[in-house]
Design an enzyme around this catalytic site. Structure first.
Site, PDB file in Angstrom:
ATOM      1  N   LYS A 146       0.832  -1.204   0.000  1.00 50.58           N
ATOM      2  CA  LYS A 146       0.000   0.000   0.000  1.00 50.58           C
ATOM      3  C   LYS A 146       0.872   1.262   0.000  1.00 50.58           C
ATOM      4  O   LYS A 146       0.686   2.163  -0.821  1.00 50.58           O
ATOM      5  CB  LYS A 146      -0.883  -0.035   1.248  1.00 50.58           C
ATOM      6  CG  LYS A 146      -1.996   0.954   1.232  1.00 50.58           C
ATOM      7  CD  LYS A 146      -2.931   0.678   2.406  1.00 50.58           C
ATOM      8  CE  LYS A 146      -3.741  -0.586   2.167  1.00 50.58           C
ATOM      9  NZ  LYS A 146      -4.055  -1.323   3.389  1.00 50.58           N
ATOM     10  N   ARG A 181      -3.947   2.249   8.512  1.00 46.25           N
ATOM     11  CA  ARG A 181      -4.146   0.960   7.836  1.00 46.25           C
ATOM     12  C   ARG A 181      -2.875   0.139   7.844  1.00 46.25           C
ATOM     13  O   ARG A 181      -1.781   0.685   7.788  1.00 46.25           O
ATOM     14  CB  ARG A 181      -4.507   1.160   6.361  1.00 46.25           C
ATOM     15  CG  ARG A 181      -5.785   1.900   6.098  1.00 46.25           C
ATOM     16  CD  ARG A 181      -5.869   2.148   4.600  1.00 46.25           C
ATOM     17  NE  ARG A 181      -6.821   3.178   4.291  1.00 46.25           N
ATOM     18  CZ  ARG A 181      -8.010   2.965   3.731  1.00 46.25           C
ATOM     19  NH1 ARG A 181      -8.371   1.744   3.414  1.00 46.25           N
ATOM     20  NH2 ARG A 181      -8.820   3.958   3.485  1.00 46.25           N
ATOM     21  N   GLY A 201      -7.827  -8.245   3.971  1.00 44.43           N
ATOM     22  CA  GLY A 201      -8.756  -8.408   5.094  1.00 44.43           C
ATOM     23  C   GLY A 201      -8.173  -9.089   6.307  1.00 44.43           C
ATOM     24  O   GLY A 201      -8.869  -9.322   7.288  1.00 44.43           O
ATOM     25  N   ARG A 243      -2.869  -1.543  -6.377  1.00 46.17           N
ATOM     26  CA  ARG A 243      -1.977  -2.700  -6.213  1.00 46.17           C
ATOM     27  C   ARG A 243      -2.312  -3.709  -7.295  1.00 46.17           C
ATOM     28  O   ARG A 243      -3.399  -3.644  -7.905  1.00 46.17           O
ATOM     29  CB  ARG A 243      -2.153  -3.341  -4.834  1.00 46.17           C
ATOM     30  CG  ARG A 243      -3.539  -3.850  -4.597  1.00 46.17           C
ATOM     31  CD  ARG A 243      -3.715  -4.413  -3.196  1.00 46.17           C
ATOM     32  NE  ARG A 243      -5.127  -4.709  -2.965  1.00 46.17           N
ATOM     33  CZ  ARG A 243      -5.637  -5.055  -1.804  1.00 46.17           C
ATOM     34  NH1 ARG A 243      -4.870  -5.131  -0.756  1.00 46.17           N
ATOM     35  NH2 ARG A 243      -6.923  -5.319  -1.676  1.00 46.17           N
ATOM     36  N   HIS A 277     -15.149  -9.455   0.684  1.00 43.07           N
ATOM     37  CA  HIS A 277     -14.154 -10.349   1.264  1.00 43.07           C
ATOM     38  C   HIS A 277     -14.242 -11.763   0.702  1.00 43.07           C
ATOM     39  O   HIS A 277     -13.249 -12.343   0.267  1.00 43.07           O
ATOM     40  CB  HIS A 277     -14.354 -10.366   2.790  1.00 43.07           C
ATOM     41  CG  HIS A 277     -13.486 -11.340   3.483  1.00 43.07           C
ATOM     42  ND1 HIS A 277     -13.934 -12.566   3.893  1.00 43.07           N
ATOM     43  CD2 HIS A 277     -12.173 -11.295   3.786  1.00 43.07           C
ATOM     44  CE1 HIS A 277     -12.950 -13.224   4.451  1.00 43.07           C
ATOM     45  NE2 HIS A 277     -11.862 -12.471   4.401  1.00 43.07           N
ATOM     46  N   CYS A 283      11.340 -39.347 -10.639  1.00 39.78           N
ATOM     47  CA  CYS A 283      10.069 -39.873 -11.149  1.00 39.78           C
ATOM     48  C   CYS A 283       9.057 -40.148 -10.040  1.00 39.78           C
ATOM     49  O   CYS A 283       7.997 -40.690 -10.290  1.00 39.78           O
ATOM     50  CB  CYS A 283      10.287 -41.108 -12.009  1.00 39.78           C
ATOM     51  SG  CYS A 283      11.017 -42.472 -11.096  1.00 39.78           S
ATOM     52  N   TYR A 294      15.988 -33.791 -15.433  1.00 41.37           N
ATOM     53  CA  TYR A 294      14.581 -33.786 -15.820  1.00 41.37           C
ATOM     54  C   TYR A 294      13.724 -34.247 -14.643  1.00 41.37           C
ATOM     55  O   TYR A 294      14.239 -34.816 -13.678  1.00 41.37           O
ATOM     56  CB  TYR A 294      14.318 -34.689 -17.044  1.00 41.37           C
ATOM     57  CG  TYR A 294      14.494 -36.168 -16.778  1.00 41.37           C
ATOM     58  CD1 TYR A 294      13.437 -36.963 -16.342  1.00 41.37           C
ATOM     59  CD2 TYR A 294      15.733 -36.779 -16.943  1.00 41.37           C
ATOM     60  CE1 TYR A 294      13.605 -38.309 -16.085  1.00 41.37           C
ATOM     61  CE2 TYR A 294      15.915 -38.129 -16.685  1.00 41.37           C
ATOM     62  CZ  TYR A 294      14.841 -38.890 -16.255  1.00 41.37           C
ATOM     63  OH  TYR A 294      15.002 -40.228 -15.984  1.00 41.37           O
TER      64      TYR A 294
END
Ligand code: PEP
Ligand code: MG
Length: 896
Positions: free
Chosen positions: A29, A98, A107, A342, A458, A841, A861
């Site tokens: 923020k 905040r 929230g 944001r 929310h 694997c 791999y």
């Protein structure tokens, strides 16, 4: 913390203090507000107290010594910027306080608005705004938020006061309360605070401000924030920043209001602004979902110049940040202010569409697009949808399609009920509205349905973040959780009844609507995966046992087969009698006869695999499981014997007795550590010989057809170099015999699995006899922890709940222990044979966090089931190109 360290950053009013790159210190923020200031976007001025102060506060329980001084200077700057003073009874400066972490936690922490207002300054605010009602309403909001967050007064206390006075005044909403009504609410709130908190509400702005900052810092450690961080892998030690921002008021008059929005639709990805606006309201009215807001398009009609300015600003923000923005704004008496911007949380469907469209318009590169898609979330696209092929049932009610997908489950009317149903049928959490406290229930639920809220409430934001389907603002539903009843229009449902949600359209259906697989062919996702594969540092192969699996794997661009479990080929019904005959054979010639029956069947399967995977490697593992697994259940043989005896059938009696005798001989106390893997080839080499013949004959045959088979023969469950040396000789002898018989040869390679701790420790010696190895991380985890793969589910939950394990080691590789053994093995192998090909694997080959680790320790791999290929391919593309190749002499640093 050093004395010269900067604790506080300013934004708005031309302050050039910080920017978007500083989110670690300023939180998302604060960094967004600093950057908007640099861009000349109107933001109310304010200050951001850095996350460093929070970390200090949480560690020491107090602020750094020189902090108060810097705070005083910063607040003085803020007062000058706004032209009002904190605590001024005639013209008070009010602020929002905040939280804002570096990683958004919607929230989860607390916000307090209107800080600075006192009984005395209400009248100043009334005079300045021209509305006593507005000033009273602002004060009652402060009491309510401050009371709940700072003084920990139960929210219900305030709700009770409001409900009583609303009833007295016959007001449906808080906004309909009269001035006298608001006065009564304020008195009621004061009394509630005094009763519950044993203290009175502070009447100086400075005291309010200081207590509010303390409370926001403390909220970093509240239960729901901790839970959210655990769920999302956010470190606990980051801390939150606090922004103290001059209030602008959306609740002054009808030319004021507040809104939230997204620059593109966060559910579908559609490139048009989606937002909501509430006239004469403050931000928490929208976020709390207590009033259903208007679509932002109505703002275009009622305040066209504001809409146009907003449209221009948010467009700038999206282009500047090169990502979809989630913004908050307030209009105060016809003037627009941005309060926040944001990167928007979005559904996987939207993330893919947005990323692809941004590449098409040149805003981002294809590698940025790949990096923006979270591998775990693409299952949302591949997730089930309601199947309407038999017709669309009657629609019970509709709501807003807040997060796409579908869910069919039993109704739970509280988060507790939903969480309690974790291990039963799927549940749908239905509530009037959700709050952050409901997080456990939301996690447990397959889908969410709420009566209130909007697409930014929310429930919607959290559900979208988790990839769960969610419908909000379903106005026709009413939840009475006290008596466990849900009314949808005329229909009445109880907890436990079935409900189906089509959250892509917002439709709600009674009962169980069939579910079907989702959009596996999504064109955007295909583009992302194509780019991912092109950018991947390493190959992702598939574990495939049949030509059908191989074909599915090839369609998903697997770079070969990393594991074919041949025992799965033996389980077919028509093969079982031959397998049983082989097991029951009394001597080698008898066993060879049965194996000869099986050979053409195996060969046919291998041909299919080689055709599907032409030019790509196919790793075929020799038979692994204990032989008694191929025999029928004991009770069936007992029953057969009983029947044969009752019918006096000598032949049948003999067969059943022989079965029983062999079953007893083969039965093991601990089959997982029993006669399996390469041990079978040591005791019955003819099984290995048959399989090698089938593999190489198949390869020769398909090569003659023009395909390019690349067979890799893999020996399982090896513990020592001596085992491997012996089996390599047997494989080569069998191969030479095949080539001699056919008069031609074909390349093949021989490898082994490392799935026993001894094999990992002795890998340097084992590697002398192979040209590839593949880590069987399932067994390696089982054998390293001593946790049975089949039974650990009974106690692993307890380990996870008590924090003894951070994650299930069968799902995500245990880096410290199992990973340590892998590193040890790789270092030895690379020292002895630098060109050795190393794969993985086990199931971990499809897990994003494990893939990241495997790449970092230098495997070549990974291989996973065909269904997990997209997730693994994306995760692979996102791994760091810098691989930490294990080198000789480098000590393993234990992470245990
Ligand atoms: C393993 O152990 O990781 C493996 C791939 O083999 P399986 O799961 O068949 O035992
Ligand atoms: Mg294994």
């Amino acid at each position: 913390m050093a004395g010269e360290r900067k604790y506080i950053y300013r934004f708005g009013n031309h302050a050039l203090d910080g920017d978007a790159s500083m989110s670690a210190e300023l939180g998302g923020k604060g960094a967004g507000l600093a950057e908007m200031t640099l861009l000349g976007i109107p933001v109310p001025p304010g200050i951001t107290i850095s996350t460093g102060v929070c970390r200090f506060y949480l560690e020491h329980g107090a602020f750094p010594t020189d902090f108060e001084e810097e705070l005083g200077a910063s607040l003085a700057w803020l007062e000058d910027s706004v032209g009002r003073k904190f605590g001024d009874p005639r013209n008070p400066l009010l602020a929002s306080v905040r939280s804002g972490a570096a990683i958004s936690m919607p929230g989860m922490m607390d916000t307090i608005l209107n800080v600075g207002l006192t009984r005395e300054s209400i009248h100043g605010l009334a005079a300045q705004s021209g509305s006593l009602r507005f000033a009273l309403d602002s004060y009652r909001r402060l009491l309510q938020m401050f009371g709940a967050v700072v003084l920990e007064v139960p929210k219900k206390e305030f709700d009770n006061v409001l409900e009583t006075i609303r009833a007295d005044e016959a007001a449906l909403r808080d906004s309909e309360l009269s001035e006298a009504g608001l006065q009564s609410v304020i008195e009621g709130f004061h009394q509630a605070i005094e009763r519950c908190a044993q203290t009175s509400f502070p009447q100086t702005a400075v005291q309010q401000l200081s207590m509010a900052v303390h409370a926001v810092f403390k909220s970093w450690r509240n239960e729901r924030a901790q839970y959210y961080r655990r769920l999302n892998g956010i470190p606990d030690d980051l801390g939150t920043a606090v922004t103290v921002q001059a209030m602008v008021f959306g609740n002054v008059d009808q030319r004021s209001g507040t809104g939230v929005g997204f620059t593109r639709n966060p559910s579908t990805g559609e490139n048009s602004i989606l937002g909501e606006y509430l006239a004469n309201a403050q931000g928490e009215d929208i976020v709390a979902g207590t009033r259903t807001p208007m679509p932002i398009s109505e703002l275009a009609e009622s305040m066209p110049e504001i809409y146009e300015e907003l449209f221009a600003i948010t467009g700038t923000l999206e282009r500047h940040f090169r990502d979809v923005q989630d913004f908050e704004f307030t209009v105060e008496k016809g003037k627009l202010f941005l309060l926040q911007t944001r990167a928007a949380k979005r559904s996987a469907l939207a993330a893919v569409r947005i990323a692809v469209e941004m590449v098409e318009t040149g805003l981002i590169s294809s590698s940025e697009a790949v990096a923006r898609i979270s591998p775990a979330t693409i299952n949302e696209i591949l997730a089930p949808q309601l199947d309407f092929s038999q017709g669309v049932p009657e629609v019970l009610a509709r709501g807003l399609p807040a997060s796409p997908g579908a869910a069919v489950g039993r109704i739970a009317l509280t988060a507790v009920a939903a969480a309690g149903a974790l291990h039963g049928d799927p549940v749908i959490l239905v509530s009037q509205e959700t709050t952050a406290d409901d997080i456990h229930g939301i996690v447990a639920a397959a889908g969410l349905l709420t009566a209130c809220g909007g697409v930014t409430s929310h429930a919607a934001v959290v559900a979208r973040g988790m990839g769960k389907c969610c419908i909000t603002a379903a106005k026709d539903i009413f939840v009475d959780s006290d008596i466990g009843v849900l009314r949808i229009g005329e229909a009445v449902f109880h907890e436990g009844d079935w409900l189906s949600l089509d959250a892509s359209s917002g439709r709600i259906f009674a009962g169980k609507v069939p579910l079907r697989a989702a959009d596996g062919e999504n064109a955007g996702l295909r583009s992302i995966l194509r780019w991912a594969i092109d950018q991947s540092p390493l190959a992702v192969r598939a574990n495939a046992d049949t030509p059908e699996d191989a074909s599915a794997a090839r369609a998903r661009d697997a770079r070969g087969i990393g594991l074919c479990r041949t025992e799965h080929m033996f389980f077919a019904l028509e093969r079982l009698p031959h397998v049983r005959a082989m097991i029951l054979a009394r001597n080698t010639p008898e066993r060879k006869r049965s194996l000869n029956e099986l050979l053409p069947m195996q060969q046919q399967d291998f041909e299919g695999l080689f055709r599907e995977m032409s030019s790509l490697p196919v790793t075929i593992r020799l038979l692994d499981p204990p032989l008694h697994e191929f025999l029928p259940p004991r009770k069936d043989v007992d029953a057969e014997l009983l029947l044969a005896r009752s019918e006096n059938d000598a032949g049948a009696i003999q067969r059943a007795e022989l079965f029983l005798e062999r079953m007893q001989a083969l039965s093991e106390t601990n089959p997982m550590m029993g006669h399996r893997g390469c041990r079978l080839s040591i005791t019955y080499p003819e099984i290995l010989e048959m399989q090698v013949r089938a593999i190489l004959q198949a390869a020769l045959k398909v090569a003659a057809e023009g395909f390019v088979p690349l067979p890799e023969i893999m020996v399982p469950f090896v513990a020592s170099a001596e085992e491997m040396q012996c089996l390599r000789r047997l494989i080569d002898e069998a191969a030479n015999e095949v080539f001699a018989n056919h008069g031609e040869s074909i390349d093949y390679s021989i490898g082994t699995m490392i799935e026993l701790p001894r094999a990992a420790v002795c890998a340097g010696a084992i590697v002398e006899h192979v040209s590839f190895v593949s880590f069987g991380t399932n067994d390696l985890t089982q054998m390293t922890f001593g946790f049975s793969r089949d039974d650990a589910g009974k106690y692993i939950d307890a380990y996870l709940n008590q924090g003894i394990l951070k994650s299930d080691p069968f799902a995500t590789i245990d880096r410290g222990g199992v990973g340590g053994l892998m590193e040890l093995a790789i270092r030895q192998m690379r020292a002895r044979k630098p060109e050795i090909k190393i794969g993985v694997c086990g199931e971990h080959g499809g897990d994003p966090a494990s893939i990241e680790f495997f790449v970092s320790i230098g495997v070549d791999y990974v291989s996973c089931s065909p269904a997990r290929l997209p997730v693994a391919q994306l995760a692979m593309a996102q791994t760091q190109p810098l691989r930490r190749i294990a080198v000789p002499g480098q000590e393993h640093v234990s992470q245990c």
